[in-house]
Design a protein around this motif. Structure first.
Motif, PDB file in Angstrom:
ATOM      1  N   TYR A  50       0.804  -1.223   0.000  1.00  0.00           N
ATOM      2  CA  TYR A  50       0.000   0.000   0.000  1.00  0.00           C
ATOM      3  C   TYR A  50       0.837   1.275   0.000  1.00  0.00           C
ATOM      4  CZ  TYR A  50      -4.135  -2.887   0.632  1.00  0.00           C
ATOM      5  OH  TYR A  50      -5.142  -3.798   0.456  1.00  0.00           O
ATOM      6  N   LEU A  51       2.121   1.173   0.268  1.00  0.00           N
ATOM      7  CA  LEU A  51       3.003   2.326   0.120  1.00  0.00           C
ATOM      8  C   LEU A  51       3.141   2.729  -1.347  1.00  0.00           C
ATOM      9  CD1 LEU A  51       5.941   1.463   2.551  1.00  0.00           C
ATOM     10  CD2 LEU A  51       4.216   3.269   2.839  1.00  0.00           C
ATOM     11  N   HIS A  52       2.938   1.757  -2.233  1.00  0.00           N
ATOM     12  CA  HIS A  52       3.155   1.979  -3.665  1.00  0.00           C
ATOM     13  C   HIS A  52       1.865   2.028  -4.483  1.00  0.00           C
ATOM     14  CE1 HIS A  52       7.366   1.303  -2.804  1.00  0.00           C
ATOM     15  NE2 HIS A  52       7.047   0.168  -2.220  1.00  0.00           N
ATOM     16  N   TYR A  53       0.847   1.284  -4.051  1.00  0.00           N
ATOM     17  CA  TYR A  53      -0.388   1.161  -4.842  1.00  0.00           C
ATOM     18  C   TYR A  53      -1.606   1.165  -3.927  1.00  0.00           C
ATOM     19  CZ  TYR A  53       3.162  -0.673  -8.018  1.00  0.00           C
ATOM     20  OH  TYR A  53       4.298  -0.842  -8.775  1.00  0.00           O
ATOM     21  N   ARG A  54      -2.741   1.678  -4.464  1.00  0.00           N
ATOM     22  CA  ARG A  54      -4.001   1.668  -3.711  1.00  0.00           C
ATOM     23  C   ARG A  54      -4.589   0.268  -3.618  1.00  0.00           C
ATOM     24  NH1 ARG A  54      -5.068   5.809  -7.213  1.00  0.00           N
ATOM     25  NH2 ARG A  54      -6.599   4.524  -8.258  1.00  0.00           N
ATOM     26  N   ASP A  55      -4.512  -0.459  -4.755  1.00  0.00           N
ATOM     27  CA  ASP A  55      -5.057  -1.808  -4.826  1.00  0.00           C
ATOM     28  C   ASP A  55      -4.459  -2.496  -6.050  1.00  0.00           C
ATOM     29  OD1 ASP A  55      -6.464  -0.783  -7.077  1.00  0.00           O
ATOM     30  OD2 ASP A  55      -8.265  -0.429  -5.894  1.00  0.00           O
ATOM     31  N   VAL A  56      -4.916  -3.678  -6.342  1.00  0.00           N
ATOM     32  CA  VAL A  56      -4.378  -4.459  -7.464  1.00  0.00           C
ATOM     33  C   VAL A  56      -4.657  -3.760  -8.798  1.00  0.00           C
ATOM     34  CG1 VAL A  56      -4.462  -6.690  -8.654  1.00  0.00           C
ATOM     35  CG2 VAL A  56      -4.605  -6.612  -6.169  1.00  0.00           C
ATOM     36  N   TYR A  57      -5.836  -3.162  -8.934  1.00  0.00           N
ATOM     37  CA  TYR A  57      -6.183  -2.465 -10.179  1.00  0.00           C
ATOM     38  C   TYR A  57      -5.290  -1.245 -10.396  1.00  0.00           C
ATOM     39  CZ  TYR A  57     -10.296  -5.436 -10.396  1.00  0.00           C
ATOM     40  OH  TYR A  57     -11.126  -6.524 -10.466  1.00  0.00           O
ATOM     41  N   ASP A  58      -5.011  -0.516  -9.318  1.00  0.00           N
ATOM     42  CA  ASP A  58      -4.117   0.638  -9.405  1.00  0.00           C
ATOM     43  C   ASP A  58      -2.721   0.189  -9.837  1.00  0.00           C
ATOM     44  OD1 ASP A  58      -3.305   3.434  -8.923  1.00  0.00           O
ATOM     45  OD2 ASP A  58      -2.233   2.606  -7.184  1.00  0.00           O
ATOM     46  N   MET A  59      -2.270  -0.917  -9.281  1.00  0.00           N
ATOM     47  CA  MET A  59      -0.960  -1.456  -9.649  1.00  0.00           C
ATOM     48  C   MET A  59      -0.913  -1.782 -11.140  1.00  0.00           C
ATOM     49  SD  MET A  59       0.855  -4.850  -8.176  1.00  0.00           S
ATOM     50  CE  MET A  59       2.449  -5.363  -8.776  1.00  0.00           C
ATOM     51  N   LEU A  60      -1.915  -2.502 -11.618  1.00  0.00           N
ATOM     52  CA  LEU A  60      -1.960  -2.872 -13.028  1.00  0.00           C
ATOM     53  C   LEU A  60      -2.018  -1.629 -13.911  1.00  0.00           C
ATOM     54  CD1 LEU A  60      -2.074  -5.071 -15.191  1.00  0.00           C
ATOM     55  CD2 LEU A  60      -4.570  -5.074 -14.931  1.00  0.00           C
ATOM     56  N   GLU A  61      -2.832  -0.660 -13.512  1.00  0.00           N
ATOM     57  CA  GLU A  61      -2.955   0.570 -14.293  1.00  0.00           C
ATOM     58  C   GLU A  61      -1.614   1.309 -14.389  1.00  0.00           C
ATOM     59  OE1 GLU A  61      -5.047   4.919 -13.856  1.00  0.00           O
ATOM     60  OE2 GLU A  61      -6.157   3.185 -13.081  1.00  0.00           O
ATOM     61  N   LYS A  62      -0.888   1.393 -13.292  1.00  0.00           N
ATOM     62  CA  LYS A  62       0.408   2.077 -13.300  1.00  0.00           C
ATOM     63  C   LYS A  62       1.432   1.334 -14.154  1.00  0.00           C
ATOM     64  CE  LYS A  62      -0.151   4.739  -9.120  1.00  0.00           C
ATOM     65  NZ  LYS A  62       0.096   4.889  -7.706  1.00  0.00           N
ATOM     66  N   ILE A  63       1.423   0.023 -14.087  1.00  0.00           N
ATOM     67  CA  ILE A  63       2.342  -0.765 -14.914  1.00  0.00           C
ATOM     68  C   ILE A  63       1.995  -0.578 -16.391  1.00  0.00           C
ATOM     69  CG2 ILE A  63       3.025  -3.121 -15.554  1.00  0.00           C
ATOM     70  CD1 ILE A  63       2.710  -3.828 -12.534  1.00  0.00           C
ATOM     71  N   GLU A  64       0.706  -0.622 -16.702  1.00  0.00           N
ATOM     72  CA  GLU A  64       0.284  -0.429 -18.094  1.00  0.00           C
ATOM     73  C   GLU A  64       0.666   0.966 -18.593  1.00  0.00           C
ATOM     74  OE1 GLU A  64      -3.892  -1.399 -18.261  1.00  0.00           O
ATOM     75  OE2 GLU A  64      -3.475  -3.548 -18.471  1.00  0.00           O
ATOM     76  N   LYS A  65       0.525   1.984 -17.759  1.00  0.00           N
ATOM     77  CA  LYS A  65       0.908   3.347 -18.159  1.00  0.00           C
ATOM     78  C   LYS A  65       2.395   3.412 -18.503  1.00  0.00           C
ATOM     79  CE  LYS A  65      -2.586   6.246 -16.052  1.00  0.00           C
ATOM     80  NZ  LYS A  65      -2.917   7.267 -15.059  1.00  0.00           N
ATOM     81  N   GLU A  66       3.220   2.748 -17.700  1.00  0.00           N
ATOM     82  CA  GLU A  66       4.660   2.704 -17.985  1.00  0.00           C
ATOM     83  C   GLU A  66       4.916   2.012 -19.326  1.00  0.00           C
ATOM     84  OE1 GLU A  66       6.644   0.776 -14.710  1.00  0.00           O
ATOM     85  OE2 GLU A  66       5.918   2.252 -13.266  1.00  0.00           O
ATOM     86  N   LEU A  67       4.209   0.918 -19.569  1.00  0.00           N
ATOM     87  CA  LEU A  67       4.375   0.189 -20.829  1.00  0.00           C
ATOM     88  C   LEU A  67       3.925   1.043 -22.014  1.00  0.00           C
ATOM     89  CD1 LEU A  67       3.164  -3.368 -19.753  1.00  0.00           C
ATOM     90  CD2 LEU A  67       5.513  -2.659 -20.233  1.00  0.00           C
ATOM     91  N   PHE A  68       2.794   1.731 -21.864  1.00  0.00           N
ATOM     92  CA  PHE A  68       2.309   2.592 -22.952  1.00  0.00           C
ATOM     93  C   PHE A  68       3.281   3.729 -23.226  1.00  0.00           C
ATOM     94  CE2 PHE A  68      -2.137   1.101 -21.826  1.00  0.00           C
ATOM     95  CZ  PHE A  68      -2.233   0.273 -22.926  1.00  0.00           C
ATOM     96  N   ALA A  69       3.852   4.284 -22.187  1.00  0.00           N
ATOM     97  CA  ALA A  69       4.822   5.373 -22.375  1.00  0.00           C
ATOM     98  C   ALA A  69       6.023   4.868 -23.168  1.00  0.00           C
ATOM     99  CB  ALA A  69       5.262   5.933 -21.030  1.00  0.00           C
ATOM    100  N   GLU A  70       6.502   3.697 -22.814  1.00  0.00           N
ATOM    101  CA  GLU A  70       7.640   3.113 -23.541  1.00  0.00           C
ATOM    102  C   GLU A  70       7.260   2.787 -24.983  1.00  0.00           C
ATOM    103  OE1 GLU A  70      10.603  -0.766 -23.212  1.00  0.00           O
ATOM    104  OE2 GLU A  70       9.421  -0.179 -21.442  1.00  0.00           O
ATOM    105  N   PHE A  71       6.075   2.227 -25.178  1.00  0.00           N
ATOM    106  CA  PHE A  71       5.615   1.872 -26.525  1.00  0.00           C
ATOM    107  C   PHE A  71       5.429   3.129 -27.378  1.00  0.00           C
ATOM    108  CE2 PHE A  71       2.617   0.245 -29.719  1.00  0.00           C
ATOM    109  CZ  PHE A  71       3.290  -0.906 -30.106  1.00  0.00           C
ATOM    110  N   ASN A  72       4.862   4.170 -26.777  1.00  0.00           N
ATOM    111  CA  ASN A  72       4.701   5.445 -27.490  1.00  0.00           C
ATOM    112  C   ASN A  72       6.041   6.028 -27.910  1.00  0.00           C
ATOM    113  OD1 ASN A  72       2.001   6.318 -28.013  1.00  0.00           O
ATOM    114  ND2 ASN A  72       1.698   6.453 -25.808  1.00  0.00           N
ATOM    115  N   GLU A  73       7.049   5.900 -27.051  1.00  0.00           N
ATOM    116  CA  GLU A  73       8.396   6.367 -27.401  1.00  0.00           C
ATOM    117  C   GLU A  73       8.909   5.641 -28.640  1.00  0.00           C
ATOM    118  OE1 GLU A  73      11.368   6.453 -24.298  1.00  0.00           O
ATOM    119  OE2 GLU A  73       9.877   7.188 -22.862  1.00  0.00           O
TER     120      GLU A  73
END
Length: 191
Positions: free
Chosen positions: A50-73
Motif C-alpha cells: 500500500y506504500l506503492h499502490y491503492r489496490d491491485v487495479y491501481d498497480m496494473l494501471e500504473k504498470i500499463e501506463k509505464e508500458l504505454f509510455a515506452e511503446f509510445n516512445e
C-alpha cells in the motif's frame, strides 16, 4: 547516499511486486487477485504494498501506463519514417519491446489479460501506421485501409502472442523479418 539506497529498494520491491502480479495473471483474472496473494508471493506485508499502490487495479494501471509510455516512445522514434513498405525498423523495436517486457506481455496478452490494454496498443499503432499507409496508397479505397489495418494488427498481435507463449526461441530480428514478409505480401492488395 541514503536516498540512493531507498530508491534501489523501492525499485526492487516494485520489480518483485510486478513479477508476482504477472505470475498471478497467468493463473487467473485480475478480479480474482488479492493484495494478500501478491504480498505473500513477494514475502512482504500488505502495508508495504500500500506504500506503492491503492489496490491491485491501481498497480496494473500504473504498470500499463509505464508500458504505454515506452511503446509510445518507440512509435514516436519512427514518426519520420513515412515509407510503410519498409516496416522492419519499427518491427525490430516492437519485438524488442515485447522481449524486454515479456513477463507482463505474456500476462496481458494471455487468456487472463487485459483486453483494454490490447485495444490501446492497437490504437497507438493505428495512429502511427494508417496515416502513413494512406499517404503512400492514397488512390486506394479508404475502407480497404480499415480492413487491411485490422488484418495486419490482429495478425501481428497473434504473432506476438504465439512467439511469447512458445518461449521466444526466435530472435526479435527473425520475428520482425517474418512479420515484415507477412505485411508486405498482404499490402499488395492496396496497390
Amino acid at each position: 547516499m541514503e536516498e540512493k539506497k531507498i530508491d534501489r529498494r523501492v525499485r526492487k520491491t516494485k520489480r518483485q511486486l510486478r513479477l508476482a502480479l504477472t505470475e498471478l495473471l497467468q493463473e487467473k483474472p485480475i478480479k480474482d487477485i488479492t493484495v494478500r496473494e501478491i504480498a505473500d508471493r513477494v514475502d512482504i506485508n500488505r502495508g508495504t504494498f500500500y506504500l506503492h499502490y491503492r489496490d491491485v487495479y491501481d498497480m496494473l494501471e500504473k504498470i500499463e501506463k509505464e508500458l504505454f509510455a515506452e511503446f509510445n516512445e518507440i512509435m514516436q522514434s519512427h514518426k519520420e519514417e513515412t515509407d510503410p513498405t519498409k516496416p522492419l525498423p519499427i518491427l525490430n523495436d516492437i519485438f524488442q519491446f515485447f522481449i524486454d517486457n515479456a513477463d507482463m506481455a505474456i500476462a496481458l496478452l494471455g487468456p487472463n489479460g487485459d483486453h483494454a490494454f490490447v485495444n490501446q496498443l492497437q490504437d497507438i499503432v493505428k495512429e502511427h501506421c494508417v496515416h502513413n499507409l494512406m499517404l503512400v496508397y492514397r488512390h486506394s479505397n479508404p475502407k480497404h485501409f480499415e480492413y487491411f489495418y485490422a488484418f495486419i494488427v490482429n495478425g501481428c498481435i497473434g504473432l506476438f502472442q504465439t512467439w511469447l507463449e512458445t518461449g521466444m526461441k526466435e530472435s526479435p530480428e527473425e520475428m520482425s523479418s517474418l512479420a515484415e514478409q507477412f505485411i508486405l505480401r498482404g499490402i499488395q492488395v492496396l496497390a
